[in-house]
Design an enzyme around this catalytic site. Sequence first.
Site, mmCIF file in Angstrom:
data_model
loop_
_atom_site.group_PDB
_atom_site.id
_atom_site.type_symbol
_atom_site.label_atom_id
_atom_site.label_comp_id
_atom_site.label_asym_id
_atom_site.label_seq_id
_atom_site.Cartn_x
_atom_site.Cartn_y
_atom_site.Cartn_z
ATOM 1 N N CYS A 33 24.632 -17.205 -28.436
ATOM 2 C CA CYS A 33 26.194 -16.947 -28.570
ATOM 3 C C CYS A 33 26.470 -18.364 -29.270
ATOM 4 O O CYS A 33 26.258 -19.391 -28.563
ATOM 5 C CB CYS A 33 26.727 -16.446 -27.005
ATOM 6 N N ASN B 259 18.095 -13.656 -26.900
ATOM 7 C CA ASN B 259 18.097 -12.578 -25.646
ATOM 8 C C ASN B 259 16.523 -12.243 -25.353
ATOM 9 O O ASN B 259 15.875 -12.617 -25.929
ATOM 10 C CB ASN B 259 18.669 -11.229 -26.326
ATOM 11 N N ARG C 211 23.696 -7.157 -32.860
ATOM 12 C CA ARG C 211 25.033 -7.641 -32.556
ATOM 13 C C ARG C 211 24.736 -9.138 -32.160
ATOM 14 O O ARG C 211 25.040 -10.194 -32.589
ATOM 15 C CB ARG C 211 26.105 -6.932 -31.581
ATOM 16 N N ASP C 212 24.222 -9.208 -30.591
ATOM 17 C CA ASP C 212 23.969 -10.521 -30.146
ATOM 18 C C ASP C 212 22.850 -11.142 -30.734
ATOM 19 O O ASP C 212 22.822 -12.387 -31.027
ATOM 20 C CB ASP C 212 23.449 -10.072 -28.591
HETATM 21 P P1 HMG Z 1 42.767 -16.134 -31.337
HETATM 22 O O1 HMG Z 1 42.554 -17.201 -32.270
HETATM 23 O O2 HMG Z 1 43.116 -16.628 -29.944
HETATM 24 O O3 HMG Z 1 43.680 -14.910 -31.514
HETATM 25 O O4 HMG Z 1 41.373 -15.424 -31.103
HETATM 26 P P2 HMG Z 1 44.617 -14.511 -32.743
HETATM 27 O O5 HMG Z 1 45.227 -13.221 -32.441
HETATM 28 O O6 HMG Z 1 45.466 -15.751 -33.166
HETATM 29 O O7 HMG Z 1 43.416 -14.243 -33.863
HETATM 30 C C1 HMG Z 1 42.955 -15.177 -34.776
HETATM 31 C C2 HMG Z 1 42.717 -14.574 -36.297
HETATM 32 O O8 HMG Z 1 42.058 -13.522 -36.023
HETATM 33 C C3 HMG Z 1 44.036 -14.024 -36.734
HETATM 34 O O9 HMG Z 1 43.596 -14.146 -38.162
HETATM 35 C C4 HMG Z 1 43.961 -12.453 -36.173
HETATM 36 O O10 HMG Z 1 44.457 -11.800 -37.309
HETATM 37 C C5 HMG Z 1 42.358 -12.433 -36.547
HETATM 38 P P3 HMG Z 1 44.902 -14.877 -39.038
HETATM 39 O O11 HMG Z 1 45.904 -14.317 -39.042
HETATM 40 O O12 HMG Z 1 44.443 -16.224 -38.567
HETATM 41 O O13 HMG Z 1 44.119 -14.848 -40.580
HETATM 42 N N1 HMG Z 1 41.740 -11.124 -35.377
HETATM 43 C C6 HMG Z 1 41.089 -10.308 -35.790
HETATM 44 N N2 HMG Z 1 40.278 -9.970 -36.788
HETATM 45 C C7 HMG Z 1 39.460 -9.005 -36.716
HETATM 46 N N3 HMG Z 1 39.361 -8.146 -35.597
HETATM 47 C C8 HMG Z 1 39.985 -8.450 -34.513
HETATM 48 C C9 HMG Z 1 40.798 -9.493 -34.683
HETATM 49 N N4 HMG Z 1 41.584 -10.065 -33.602
HETATM 50 C C10 HMG Z 1 42.410 -11.177 -34.170
HETATM 51 N N5 HMG Z 1 39.582 -7.776 -33.475
HETATM 52 C C11 HMG Z 1 39.868 -13.488 -30.506
HETATM 53 C C12 HMG Z 1 41.231 -14.420 -30.074
HETATM 54 C C13 HMG Z 1 39.753 -12.709 -29.377
HETATM 55 C C14 HMG Z 1 40.201 -12.632 -31.515
HETATM 56 C C15 HMG Z 1 38.607 -14.691 -30.880
HETATM 57 O O14 HMG Z 1 38.625 -15.463 -29.763
HETATM 58 C C16 HMG Z 1 37.388 -13.783 -31.061
HETATM 59 O O15 HMG Z 1 37.378 -12.938 -31.843
HETATM 60 N N6 HMG Z 1 36.434 -14.299 -30.291
HETATM 61 C C17 HMG Z 1 35.125 -13.435 -30.357
HETATM 62 C C18 HMG Z 1 34.159 -14.549 -29.955
HETATM 63 C C19 HMG Z 1 32.806 -13.669 -30.071
HETATM 64 O O16 HMG Z 1 32.577 -12.812 -30.612
HETATM 65 N N7 HMG Z 1 31.663 -14.327 -29.230
HETATM 66 C C20 HMG Z 1 30.402 -13.689 -29.179
HETATM 67 C C21 HMG Z 1 30.211 -12.505 -28.575
HETATM 68 S S1 HMG Z 1 30.403 -12.605 -26.783
HETATM 69 C C22 HMG Z 1 28.668 -12.829 -26.484
HETATM 70 O O17 HMG Z 1 27.809 -13.030 -27.162
HETATM 71 C C23 HMG Z 1 28.418 -12.796 -24.769
HETATM 72 C C24 HMG Z 1 27.611 -11.688 -24.520
HETATM 73 O O18 HMG Z 1 26.465 -11.291 -25.345
HETATM 74 C C25 HMG Z 1 27.106 -11.482 -22.902
HETATM 75 C C26 HMG Z 1 26.535 -12.685 -22.594
HETATM 76 O O19 HMG Z 1 25.411 -13.143 -23.042
HETATM 77 O O20 HMG Z 1 27.070 -13.647 -22.020
HETATM 78 C C27 HMG Z 1 28.562 -10.266 -24.776
HETATM 79 MG MG MG Z 2 24.602 -11.947 -24.704
#
Ligand code: HMG
Ligand code: MG
Length: 282
Positions: free
Chosen positions: A237, A246, A12-13
């Site tokens: 990220c 990582n 994933r990450d």
């Molecule tokens: P948004 O644009 O505010 O929300 O995104 P939305 O409800 O308008 O959704 C946008 C589009 O995504 C829509 O599609 C939804 O249907 C779809 P459209 O109608 O435009 O065609 N959608 C989805 N599709 C599939 N699965 C879902 C889903 N939800 C909505 N669950 C949202 C808000 C949270 C969805 C967006 O910001 C997002 O997906 N963000 C994820 C970002 C991410 O994955 N970042 C990396 C992971 S975090 C990380 O790496 C940190 C970590 O490792 C710890 C660290 O190191 O700090 C964990």
């Molecule tokens: Mg991370």
Amino acid sequence: MADVTVIEVGPRDGLQNEKRIVPTDDKLALIALLRAARLPRLEITAFVSPKWVPQMADHEAVLRGTPPADGLIRSVLVPNERGAQAALAIGVEELAVFTSASETFARKNINCSISDSIGRFAPVAELARRNGVRLRGYVSCTVECPYEGPIAPQAAEDVAIALFELGCVEVSLADTIGRATPSGVDAMLTAVTARLPSARLACHFHDTFGHALNNIDIALAHGIGIFDSAVGGLGGCPYAPGAAGNLSTLPLVRHLENRGLSTGIDMARLKDAETFAARLRS
Ligand code: HMG
Ligand code: MG
């Protein structure tokens, strides 16, 4: 029973940050190698928006292609109820919600405030409870933020408490951009462990500036025994500029075992997974 639990987050990450989209079959081959290395917990994909993270768009295929096994916890990242429902419909042992100690990072990464993110996770927690699966929480930017700079330890503590109140069984404290120094991690963990049990905390270090293993030692001194890492040091990220890989799983396992701490991981098999992971890099 291992002394320390190592959680493999590479599929994933690691792969979310590769420039090219890694084919699903390669992801599944990597996961199979990690299973063979006896990693007890694997974070295999993210049920996030494919518009936000196209690298994880095949989340359903990856989860379907990773069957359950005795003693294995398959975890997936979910940002909202929709992601949780989709993962539960296939079957999973753990859902992981993710927010941040930095307001700006929360907005950049999940497009809402910290407080709104906790509200958004409430139905995810309810689904986890009803389906009998574990709920894990992440706090990003617990020490440093790519947008806000240093983060107050109190901010990490407040968000970790909110995640436990929501029903998380474990909260992972992240140094998202690998900029945290051992003294910064020490200050953050001093604050968090004053209010929360170290047995239910994990640390998630990125290794941009080579601090991660020193930070592991600080976390061990605070009684933490659960660490996230990624095979071959994959990772980053897309919403954290400057975040490099990582902490790499193999050096982490060696570091722990050199300190007399068992992990239960098969090092020879882990090397096979590392060799394969290197081929997936962009
Ligand atoms: P948004 O644009 O505010 O929300 O995104 P939305 O409800 O308008 O959704 C946008 C589009 O995504 C829509 O599609 C939804 O249907 C779809 P459209 O109608 O435009 O065609 N959608 C989805 N599709 C599939 N699965 C879902 C889903 N939800 C909505 N669950 C949202 C808000 C949270 C969805 C967006 O910001 C997002 O997906 N963000 C994820 C970002 C991410 O994955 N970042 C990396 C992971 S975090 C990380 O790496 C940190 C970590 O490792 C710890 C660290 O190191 O700090 C964990
Ligand atoms: Mg991370």
